[in-house]
Design an enzyme around this catalytic site. Structure first.
Site, PDB file in Angstrom:
ATOM      1  N   ASP A   1       1.081  -6.339  -6.650  1.00 41.40           N
ATOM      2  CA  ASP A   1       1.123  -4.929  -6.273  1.00 41.40           C
ATOM      3  C   ASP A   1       1.636  -4.816  -4.838  1.00 41.40           C
ATOM      4  O   ASP A   1       1.438  -5.723  -4.027  1.00 41.40           O
ATOM      5  CB  ASP A   1      -0.278  -4.323  -6.309  1.00 41.40           C
ATOM      6  CG  ASP A   1      -0.734  -3.951  -7.710  1.00 41.40           C
ATOM      7  OD1 ASP A   1      -0.111  -4.405  -8.684  1.00 41.40           O
ATOM      8  OD2 ASP A   1      -1.729  -3.211  -7.835  1.00 41.40           O
TER       9      ASP A   1
ATOM     10  N   HIS B   1       0.720 -13.236  -9.603  1.00 38.68           N
ATOM     11  CA  HIS B   1       1.020 -13.652 -10.975  1.00 38.68           C
ATOM     12  C   HIS B   1       2.450 -14.176 -11.089  1.00 38.68           C
ATOM     13  O   HIS B   1       3.287 -13.938 -10.219  1.00 38.68           O
ATOM     14  CB  HIS B   1       0.817 -12.470 -11.926  1.00 38.68           C
ATOM     15  CG  HIS B   1      -0.606 -12.012 -12.017  1.00 38.68           C
ATOM     16  ND1 HIS B   1      -1.386 -12.203 -13.142  1.00 38.68           N
ATOM     17  CD2 HIS B   1      -1.401 -11.373 -11.119  1.00 38.68           C
ATOM     18  CE1 HIS B   1      -2.596 -11.691 -12.932  1.00 38.68           C
ATOM     19  NE2 HIS B   1      -2.626 -11.185 -11.709  1.00 38.68           N
TER      20      HIS B   1
ATOM     21  N   SER C   1      -1.263  -9.013   2.509  1.00 44.29           N
ATOM     22  CA  SER C   1      -0.273  -9.930   3.055  1.00 44.29           C
ATOM     23  C   SER C   1       1.068  -9.675   2.393  1.00 44.29           C
ATOM     24  O   SER C   1       1.362  -8.562   1.983  1.00 44.29           O
ATOM     25  CB  SER C   1      -0.718 -11.381   2.897  1.00 44.29           C
ATOM     26  OG  SER C   1       0.022 -12.208   3.779  1.00 44.29           O
TER      27      SER C   1
END
Length: 298
Positions: free
Chosen positions: A92, A149, A252
């Site tokens: 995200d 992911h 981050s």
């Protein structure tokens, strides 16, 4: 440097970055219910975190703040784009930078550039894969889902930890700290599949309490002064698009690198585009699969 930027950036050169990050890691492990519950509630409100997406919506059920920040989501919260030969976003965030690499030079911000060699920890041979290639940078803010992911089916080749600074990676710091992504602490993760090679880089930052991968466990905050390398070629570690591979605490950045001509859309995404894990980033270009990347890793 803008006037307000000066007061946001200059202090970062003066503070003990790694000590503060270790302190944040300790705080995120605090289990006293009144501390961790109130902290979670406060930050959920400040950052407008959507707790309804979480697999467990009950704040009291998280043993500490870190467990909440790296929370799992409901199974249908992040559907994986099924398009064949497409990369989905590994995280995200927002696309803070998307570009075609000019030789070995990447543009960080106006008047700021950095090199592939520096970003990849001085691995000049590996950097050759990505000459004139494509790159995208995804910035994760504190409100975002913090698990990383797989963007596409691939086999894990190797990983390198590069020690460095821990500047913030927000837009203000990106504008003002030269070579930010090439000077901050980072994990360089190399993958390969039938299309060739690609690289995913997890970039550390101030107050990112830890970075970890599912195959190596927690890498930071135990600061190491030297480059560390792991080779997985004999381990046959293959992952499918959408599989979880790592986690950040707090917020981050993830940097993606693709060789020239393999993923052309990756370098053409509009800056500051919001993205969710699983949404399509770009597709592999059509080409003869018998022609493999001439710089295939060894």
């Amino acid at each position: 440097m803008r006037f307000l930027d000066f007061f946001r950036v200059v202090p970062q050169y003066l503070i003990p970055q790694h000590l503060l990050s270790k302190g944040m890691h300790w705080f995120m492990q605090v289990k006293q219910p009144w501390i961790k519950n109130n902290t979670i509630k406060l930050l959920t409100k400040i950052y407008k975190i959507d707790i309804q997406e979480a697999a467990d919506e009950e704040i009291e059920n998280y043993p500490h703040f870190n467990a909440f920040f790296t929370r799992a989501l409901k199974p249908d919260a992040r559907p994986i784009d099924p398009t064949k030969n497409a990369w989905c976003s590994p995280a995200d965030g927002i696309i803070s930078q998307s570009q075609v690499i000019h030789g070995k030079t990447l543009i960080q911000a106006k008047c700021h550039e950095y090199s592939l060699d520096a970003l990849l920890g001085g691995d000049i041979e590996y950097a050759k894969h990505f000459i004139d290639g494509d790159s995208a940078v995804i910035y994760l803010s504190p409100k975002d889902y913090h698990r990383i992911h797989m963007p596409v089916d691939a086999k894990l080749h190797s990983m390198t930890y590069v020690p460095g600074d821990l500047f913030a990676v927000n837009p203000t710091t990106v504008r003002n700290v030269e070579g930010l992504f090439a000077r901050n602490e980072r994990l360089i993760i190399r993958f390969e599949n039938e299309h060739g090679v690609f690289c995913l880089i997890m970039v550390g930052a101030i107050f990112v309490g830890s970075m970890e991968t599912i195959w190596q466990g927690k890498i930071t905050p135990d600061y190491q002064p030297t480059i560390q390398h792991w080779d997985y070629q004999e381990d046959d570690l293959s992952y499918s698009k959408g599989d979880e591979i790592g986690r950040f605490n707090m917020g981050s950045t993830v940097v993606l690198l693709s060789p020239k001509g393999k993923m052309p859309g990756l370098g053409e995404i509009e800056k500051n585009t919001p993205i969710q894990m699983g949404q399509m980033l770009a597709q592999y270009a059509e080409y003869n699969f018998s022609t493999q990347d001439e710089h295939s890793p060894e």
